[in-house]
Design a protein around this motif. Structure first.
Motif, short mmCIF file in Angstrom:
data_model
loop_
_atom_site.label_atom_id
_atom_site.label_comp_id
_atom_site.label_asym_id
_atom_site.label_seq_id
_atom_site.Cartn_x
_atom_site.Cartn_y
_atom_site.Cartn_z
N LYS A 99 36.60 44.18 47.40
CA LYS A 99 35.77 44.92 46.46
C LYS A 99 36.05 44.42 45.06
O LYS A 99 37.21 44.38 44.63
CB LYS A 99 36.06 46.42 46.56
N LEU A 100 35.00 44.07 44.34
CA LEU A 100 35.16 43.44 43.03
C LEU A 100 34.25 44.09 41.99
O LEU A 100 33.11 44.45 42.30
CB LEU A 100 34.87 41.94 43.13
N ALA A 101 34.78 44.20 40.76
CA ALA A 101 33.99 44.67 39.63
C ALA A 101 33.84 43.55 38.62
O ALA A 101 34.78 42.77 38.42
CB ALA A 101 34.65 45.88 38.97
N VAL A 102 32.68 43.46 37.99
CA VAL A 102 32.43 42.47 36.96
C VAL A 102 32.39 43.18 35.62
O VAL A 102 31.61 44.12 35.43
CB VAL A 102 31.11 41.71 37.19
N MET A 103 33.23 42.71 34.68
CA MET A 103 33.26 43.30 33.35
C MET A 103 32.59 42.33 32.37
O MET A 103 33.13 41.26 32.08
CB MET A 103 34.70 43.57 32.92
N GLY A 104 31.40 42.70 31.92
CA GLY A 104 30.65 41.85 31.00
C GLY A 104 29.62 41.01 31.74
O GLY A 104 29.99 40.14 32.53
N LEU A 150 39.20 49.31 45.19
CA LEU A 150 38.86 48.18 44.33
C LEU A 150 39.99 47.15 44.37
O LEU A 150 41.16 47.50 44.20
CB LEU A 150 38.63 48.65 42.89
N THR A 151 39.63 45.90 44.60
CA THR A 151 40.63 44.84 44.81
C THR A 151 40.78 43.94 43.60
O THR A 151 41.90 43.54 43.25
CB THR A 151 40.23 43.97 46.01
N ALA A 152 39.65 43.58 42.98
CA ALA A 152 39.69 42.53 41.95
C ALA A 152 38.68 42.79 40.84
O ALA A 152 37.70 43.53 41.03
CB ALA A 152 39.42 41.17 42.58
N VAL A 153 38.94 42.16 39.69
CA VAL A 153 38.07 42.29 38.53
C VAL A 153 37.80 40.91 37.94
O VAL A 153 38.73 40.10 37.79
CB VAL A 153 38.73 43.18 37.45
N ALA A 154 36.54 40.63 37.64
CA ALA A 154 36.17 39.41 36.93
C ALA A 154 35.80 39.81 35.51
O ALA A 154 34.90 40.64 35.31
CB ALA A 154 35.00 38.72 37.62
N ILE A 155 36.48 39.23 34.53
CA ILE A 155 36.32 39.64 33.13
C ILE A 155 35.63 38.55 32.32
O ILE A 155 36.14 37.43 32.22
CB ILE A 155 37.69 39.99 32.52
N ALA A 156 34.47 38.90 31.76
CA ALA A 156 33.71 37.96 30.93
C ALA A 156 33.31 38.68 29.65
O ALA A 156 32.13 38.90 29.38
CB ALA A 156 32.50 37.44 31.68
N THR A 157 34.31 39.06 28.88
CA THR A 157 34.12 39.78 27.63
C THR A 157 34.65 38.92 26.48
O THR A 157 35.28 37.90 26.73
CB THR A 157 34.88 41.12 27.68
N PRO A 158 34.41 39.31 25.22
CA PRO A 158 34.94 38.51 24.11
C PRO A 158 36.45 38.29 24.22
O PRO A 158 37.19 39.17 24.69
CB PRO A 158 34.59 39.36 22.88
#
Length: 353
Positions: free
Chosen positions: A5-10, A69-77
């Protein structure tokens, strides 16, 4: 099949591509998207056929309530990375971060140590390290086909986008530095940088700017970089976001030939150009001149990044290609270049300790 399970930030200019790749990945269930700009949710709904159960929220706190929730992909400033990544690691999530990892080498070190202590994957999306041309180029360079390596050069120019939080150095240079480091199998020991400001001179440092970087008279639009590696090999990098002539070209020159990575050449991005000199009396005569297109795999680099991250998470094996520690090495180099830039091109010794 194991599924994470993954969340995308940004989901801005780059995050939307991470979302696309993870949404299509058979071993990933995208369960949430976090972005402060609500209008981006409408865009991704129109572009992608995502599950209606995907949580779309402006608040990171809501995501932390998702069970499993297992992982997070972060694409923020970049200025937000440290706090977000640290919190995610403390929550027990594996993290894929957009480059740069942070803007401070000590913050990078801390995050890497937290990930190791928590036995979590911390990986940086240095996409070019997964480009088939860069992967194949590393093999060619390290095979010795170019002979004795003499110097390298790169040009990365285009007309926008113009960033307001970082200069052209921090926006663009990391790609070419990462490629040179990988092809050479070494890190630079000295760096120099000079720059020119046209658009955002004498600007006040706002809350979204890299306030921890040394103050300058503005954000440089044009930057010239010199990287000096062991054995005195030097690479020269030209960076500009005000040039209508878009170029993405990098080369290494040896005494027997040159290897050229030209991203703008879709049909033949990697070319090996043979040629050397034979001495006749007092003259130097070019000989053995020929050119060959190096065959490479057909694959989207970002898809390979996402596959690598997922495999690392499932196998709980840190990335050897683009770990947090690799990200820290690049931030160390960028900070040294910033120091040089602000001291009008002074040569700065690199310490990667």
């Amino acid at each position: 099949m194991t599924k994470i399970k993954l969340a995308v930030m940004g989901v801005g200019q780059w995050g939307v591509h991470l979302f696309r790749n993870f949404l299509a990945h058979p071993q990933v269930s995208v369960v949430a998207v976090v972005d402060p700009h609500k209008e981006r949710f409408t865009k991704i709904k129109l572009l992608f056929d995502s599950d209606e159960n995907v949580l779309l929220t402006t608040e990171w706190e809501y995501v932390k309530q998702i069970e499993g929730l297992t992982a997070v992909a972060i694409a923020t400033p970049a200025t937000t990375h440290y706090a977000l990544i640290k919190d995610a690691l403390h929550q027990g999530y594996h993290v894929l971060s957009e480059k740069p990892l942070t803007i401070d080498p000590e913050e990078c070190r801390e995050l890497c140590q937290i990930a190791e202590y928590q036995q979590l994957i911390l990986m940086v999306d240095h996409t070019y390290l997964f480009h088939p041309a860069v992967e194949k180029g590393q093999t060619v360079v390290q095979s010795g086909q170019l002979g004795h390596l003499r110097y390298g050069y790169a040009t990365r120019t285009h007309l926008g986008p113009v960033r307001q939080d970082v200069d052209a150095l921090w926006d663009l240079a990391i790609h070419d530095i990462a490629i040179f480091n990988t092809w050479l199998g070494k890190l630079p020991i000295r760096v120099q940088a000079t720059g020119t400001v046209w658009l955002q001179g004498n600007r006040e440092v706002g809350e979204n700017t890299m306030t921890r970087l040394p103050e300058t008279q503005g954000l440089a639009d044009l930057v010239w970089v010199t990287l000096t590696y062991p054995d005195n090999f030097q690479a020269y990098v030209h960076l500009c976001w005000l040039n209508p002539d878009k170029q993405r070209r990098l080369g290494i020159v040896g005494n027997k030939g040159s290897l050229i990575f030209d991203e703008m050449s879709a049909s033949s991005p990697l070319t090996l150009i043979h040629g050397e000199f034979a001495k006749e009396g007092n003259s130097f005569i070019p000989v053995n001149q020929r050119q060959e297109v190096v065959e490479i795999e057909k694959a989207e680099p970002l898809a390979k990044v996402c596959n690598h991250f997922v495999s690392s998470v499932i196998e709980n094996t840190p990335s050897l290609i683009s770990s947090g520690w690799v990200g820290r090495e690049l931030v160390v180099i960028l900070r040294a270049l910033t120091t040089s830039l602000n001291q009008k091109g002074k040569s700065i010794k690199i310490s990667n300790g």
